[in-house]
Design an enzyme around this catalytic site. Structure first.
Site, PDB file in Angstrom:
ATOM      1  N   CYS A   1      -6.124  -9.265   7.125  1.00 54.12           N
ATOM      2  CA  CYS A   1      -5.456  -9.550   8.283  1.00 54.12           C
ATOM      3  C   CYS A   1      -5.561  -8.258   9.082  1.00 54.12           C
ATOM      4  CB  CYS A   1      -3.978 -10.055   8.039  1.00 54.12           C
ATOM      5  SG  CYS A   1      -3.088  -9.973   9.570  1.00 54.12           S
ATOM      6  N   LEU A   2      -5.745  -8.480  10.533  1.00 52.35           N
ATOM      7  CA  LEU A   2      -5.683  -7.137  11.221  1.00 52.35           C
ATOM      8  C   LEU A   2      -4.519  -6.272  11.169  1.00 52.35           C
ATOM      9  CD1 LEU A   2      -8.004  -8.245  14.043  1.00 52.35           C
ATOM     10  CD2 LEU A   2      -8.650  -6.841  12.369  1.00 52.35           C
TER      11      LEU A   2
ATOM     12  N   GLN B   1       0.468 -10.612  17.318  1.00 51.33           N
ATOM     13  CA  GLN B   1       0.007  -9.676  16.657  1.00 51.33           C
ATOM     14  C   GLN B   1      -0.091  -8.406  17.885  1.00 51.33           C
ATOM     15  OE1 GLN B   1      -3.404 -11.734  14.463  1.00 51.33           O
ATOM     16  NE2 GLN B   1      -3.237 -10.011  13.150  1.00 51.33           N
TER      17      GLN B   1
ATOM     18  N   GLY C   1     -10.030 -13.582  13.920  1.00 51.03           N
ATOM     19  CA  GLY C   1      -9.035 -14.105  14.727  1.00 51.03           C
ATOM     20  C   GLY C   1      -7.915 -13.426  15.310  1.00 51.03           C
TER      21      GLY C   1
ATOM     22  N   HIS D   1       1.089 -16.719  12.006  1.00 50.96           N
ATOM     23  CA  HIS D   1       1.426 -15.439  12.711  1.00 50.96           C
ATOM     24  C   HIS D   1       2.318 -15.984  13.891  1.00 50.96           C
ATOM     25  CE1 HIS D   1      -0.658 -11.996  11.465  1.00 50.96           C
ATOM     26  NE2 HIS D   1      -2.048 -12.770  11.329  1.00 50.96           N
TER      27      HIS D   1
ATOM     28  N   HIS E   1      -3.898 -19.416   9.163  1.00 52.79           N
ATOM     29  CA  HIS E   1      -3.486 -17.926   9.063  1.00 52.79           C
ATOM     30  C   HIS E   1      -3.048 -17.542  10.618  1.00 52.79           C
ATOM     31  CE1 HIS E   1      -4.187 -13.740   7.826  1.00 52.79           C
ATOM     32  NE2 HIS E   1      -4.191 -13.752   9.159  1.00 52.79           N
ATOM     33  N   GLU E   2      -3.746 -17.952  11.579  1.00 51.67           N
ATOM     34  CA  GLU E   2      -2.964 -17.551  12.954  1.00 51.67           C
ATOM     35  C   GLU E   2      -1.873 -18.437  13.443  1.00 51.67           C
ATOM     36  OE1 GLU E   2      -4.428 -15.074  13.721  1.00 51.67           O
ATOM     37  OE2 GLU E   2      -6.222 -15.156  12.586  1.00 51.67           O
TER      38      GLU E   2
END
Ligand code: NI
Length: 173
Positions: A91-92, A51, A46, A137, A133-134
Site C-alpha cells: 500500500c502506498l 489517502q 490504485g 481505504h 483494498h481501495e
C-alpha cells in the site's frame, strides 16, 4: 491542483470514513486527475481519496501491465463477491511493507463514473483485489488491519523509526 501528498500509516486521517460524492464537478475531475498522477508517480496500481486526505468516495486504479488504462470510480460498492484468493499486498500508505491478505476472487461493483454516470463492473484478478483494498481505504480500513495485533504493533514501531526521505519505492495499492 498542487501535487498531492500521500498520507502514511499511522496517520489518523487514514482512519476517516469518506462520504459519498453528491454530484459531478470540475473540482472532482481535477482531484481524480491529480490522484492518478500521484498514483503513477508513486508506482501504485490504485489510490483512494482518503489517502490524499480528501474524505470523498472516489478511487482511481490502473491494473494494466502497460499502465495505460486509468479508471476512476465514484461511490463504489461491492454488490456481489465470490471465491477466495490470497495475495501479497502492499500500500502506498504503508511504505516498505507487504503481507498476504485474503480477499474475494471475483467482485461485482456498482459505481459512478467521474461524470456520475452509472457503472457496473465484473472484476477478477488484480483488479478485484485492488478495488476491495481501495474501498477499504474509503471506510478508514488498511490491509494491515487483517494482520495479527502483534504483527501490526511491530510494523508501527518500525515505521515510526523510518526516515521518510530514505524509503525506497513501494509497490502499492
Ligand atoms: Ni492502499
Amino acid at each position: 491542483m498542487a501535487e498531492l501528498k500521500i498520507l502514511t500509516f499511522p496517520d489518523r486521517r487514514l482512519r476517516l470514513k469518506a462520504r459519498p460524492v453528491a454530484a459531478a464537478s470540475d473540482r472532482l475531475r481535477r482531484l481524480a486527475d491529480a490522484m492518478l498522477a500521484a498514483m503513477y508517480a508513486a508506482g501504485g496500481v490504485g489510490l483512494a481519496a482518503t489517502q490524499v486526505n480528501v474524505q470523498l468516495r472516489l478511487l482511481v486504479m490502473d491494473t494494466s501491465l502497460e499502465r495505460d488504462s486509468p479508471q476512476c470510480l465514484v461511490n463504489p460498492e461491492i454488490v456481489d463477491a465470490s471465491g477466495e484468493v490470497i495475495s501479497e499486498e502492499g500500500c502506498l500508505s504503508v511504505p516498505e511493507f507487504t503481507a498476504e491478505v485474503s480477499r474475494a476472487q471475483r467482485v461485482s461493483v456498482r459505481a459512478r463514473s467521474i461524470d456520475m454516470e452509472p457503472v457496473e463492473l465484473e472484476l477478477d484478478g488484480l483488479a478485484a483485489i485492488c478495488v476491495q483494498h481501495e474501498i477499504d481505504h474509503l471506510d478508514g480500513k488498511l490491509f494491515i488491519d487483517y494482520l495479527s495485533p502483534l504483527k501490526r504493533r511491530m510494523l508501527r514501531k518500525r515505521l515510526e523509526k523510518t526516515e521518510r526521505a530514505s524509503r525506497p519505492e513501494a509497490v502499492g495499492l
